[in-house]
Design an enzyme around this catalytic site. Sequence first.
Site, short mmCIF file in Angstrom:
data_model
loop_
_atom_site.label_atom_id
_atom_site.label_comp_id
_atom_site.label_asym_id
_atom_site.label_seq_id
_atom_site.Cartn_x
_atom_site.Cartn_y
_atom_site.Cartn_z
N GLY A 145 0.77 -1.23 0.00
CA GLY A 145 0.00 0.00 0.00
C GLY A 145 0.80 1.28 0.00
O GLY A 145 0.23 2.37 -0.15
N GLU A 196 4.12 -6.90 1.28
CA GLU A 196 3.88 -7.15 -0.14
C GLU A 196 3.84 -5.80 -0.88
O GLU A 196 2.78 -5.20 -1.04
CB GLU A 196 2.56 -7.89 -0.34
CG GLU A 196 2.53 -9.26 0.33
CD GLU A 196 1.13 -9.83 0.46
OE1 GLU A 196 1.02 -11.04 0.74
OE2 GLU A 196 0.14 -9.08 0.30
N LEU A 197 4.99 -5.34 -1.30
CA LEU A 197 5.09 -4.04 -1.96
C LEU A 197 5.09 -4.22 -3.48
O LEU A 197 5.77 -5.10 -4.00
CB LEU A 197 6.37 -3.33 -1.53
CG LEU A 197 6.48 -3.01 -0.04
CD1 LEU A 197 7.82 -2.37 0.27
CD2 LEU A 197 5.34 -2.09 0.39
N ARG A 211 3.57 -1.25 -6.22
CA ARG A 211 3.66 0.08 -6.84
C ARG A 211 4.94 0.81 -6.43
O ARG A 211 5.63 1.40 -7.26
CB ARG A 211 2.44 0.89 -6.43
CG ARG A 211 2.39 2.29 -6.99
CD ARG A 211 1.43 3.18 -6.20
NE ARG A 211 0.17 2.53 -5.95
CZ ARG A 211 -0.91 2.65 -6.71
NH1 ARG A 211 -0.87 3.42 -7.79
NH2 ARG A 211 -2.03 2.03 -6.40
N TYR A 214 -9.93 5.53 -12.67
CA TYR A 214 -10.24 6.29 -11.46
C TYR A 214 -9.58 7.66 -11.43
O TYR A 214 -9.15 8.14 -10.38
CB TYR A 214 -9.93 5.52 -10.17
CG TYR A 214 -8.74 4.61 -10.17
CD1 TYR A 214 -8.92 3.23 -10.18
CD2 TYR A 214 -7.44 5.10 -10.12
CE1 TYR A 214 -7.84 2.37 -10.16
CE2 TYR A 214 -6.36 4.25 -10.09
CZ TYR A 214 -6.57 2.89 -10.12
OH TYR A 214 -5.49 2.04 -10.09
N CYS A 269 -11.88 5.04 -29.01
CA CYS A 269 -13.23 5.58 -29.20
C CYS A 269 -14.02 5.56 -27.90
O CYS A 269 -15.04 4.84 -27.76
CB CYS A 269 -13.95 4.79 -30.29
SG CYS A 269 -13.25 5.06 -31.92
N GLU A 270 -13.57 6.31 -26.93
CA GLU A 270 -14.21 6.49 -25.64
C GLU A 270 -13.89 7.89 -25.15
O GLU A 270 -12.73 8.33 -25.23
CB GLU A 270 -13.68 5.48 -24.60
CG GLU A 270 -13.91 4.03 -24.90
CD GLU A 270 -15.31 3.56 -24.56
OE1 GLU A 270 -16.06 4.34 -23.91
OE2 GLU A 270 -15.67 2.43 -24.95
N TYR A 302 0.89 -0.80 -12.90
CA TYR A 302 -0.47 -0.77 -13.41
C TYR A 302 -0.60 -0.03 -14.74
O TYR A 302 -1.64 0.53 -15.06
CB TYR A 302 -1.43 -0.19 -12.35
CG TYR A 302 -1.30 -0.92 -11.05
CD1 TYR A 302 -1.74 -2.23 -10.93
CD2 TYR A 302 -0.69 -0.33 -9.95
CE1 TYR A 302 -1.59 -2.94 -9.75
CE2 TYR A 302 -0.54 -1.02 -8.76
CZ TYR A 302 -0.99 -2.32 -8.67
OH TYR A 302 -0.83 -3.01 -7.49
#
Length: 383
Positions: free
Chosen positions: A224, A262-263, A265, A305, A330-331, A359
């Site tokens: 996190g 658990e890293l 990012r 997000y 096309c969005e 990600y």
Amino acid sequence: MQQNILPEGVQTPYYFYDTGLLDYTLDLVQQAALPCNYRVHYAVKANANPVLLRHISHRGLGADCVSGNEIRRALECGFAASDIVYAGVGKTDREIEYALRQGIYCFNCESLPEIEVIDGIAGRLGMKARIALRVNPNVDAHTHHYITTGIEENKFGIYLYDLRRVIAESLRLAHVELLGLHFHIGSQITDMTVFRGLCLRVNEILEGIRERGVNFSYINFGGGLGIDYQEPDEHPCADFKAYFNTFAEFFQPTPHLQVHFELGRSIVAQCGSLISTVLYVKEGKKRKFVVLDAGMNDLLRPALYQAYHKIENVTSRLPEEKYDVVGPVCESADCFGKDVTLPATRRGDMIAIRSCGAYGEAMASRYNLRDLAPAVYWASDQG
């Protein structure tokens, strides 16, 4: 990002990885974790690129996997099965059997039905599965609701009111060995008081469990830890020292308790950028649009997000203007940033979208039947 580190003759879009920065980041992780003998697993979901995984495995980190294919990729890239932990709310029977046959270290389990399935499969194979219970501690990470995982309204983990029952039922099963507890409250957390709160809550949980005569050998705090998306050059590495020091100060382990993390990012995000070429500059009535050849299929986070990534024009030195930076998909959601200040931008300019090592490639798709972007590597002299 310096223009001279962009390779010539490579067709955009592509992911650009600085393996020198990755190695330097791994140095910092190990230096910060070593004084307390903390065990760090790399969260493969952040980026499963084989080149990056081999750098990480060669430094002795374990792997945190959330699918059978991630376990397979981790093994192929040099991670020892005995250093792999397997999480996820929806492990299939096939994945569970594969993990058992590989001899992974531990299953992080999210529910009693899952534990009973693992017990049955392990019994059929004549094996015993090591498990930990993922507990939902009802600690708010104060981050985006899509990446908050530790409050009671989430799908993740065993709720505190049900923990005593799940422990008792797990201890009755013949083909599982209950090692301890697992926690993960969310992602992109930069406020260390959140982790302090997690430590205090875990202290309370463990004290209550010990009072009932149960002692564990394994605690996993998940990951996190966040990064600086705003200024990746000023802060190319997360504050691993402050992170691990928070647990050292506020978590109260019993003797012989192994503490795992658990890293993901924070290890790989800053070493990667998405490199794109400007296709068109479109003049609107009130806005100017920079249309790139990279799209939301290459980097989903802004569309998913509204995540921020620093955007740089690495070829222009003209006076600055403001643009909406968009992709070709096309969005309407295919937008990397609005009102982005860039040097005056023209067709053919090179654009770097920073902090994409986590990600980015991992979440890429072939939506609109677009090609998957390749990866390019460069070893800078970091540290």
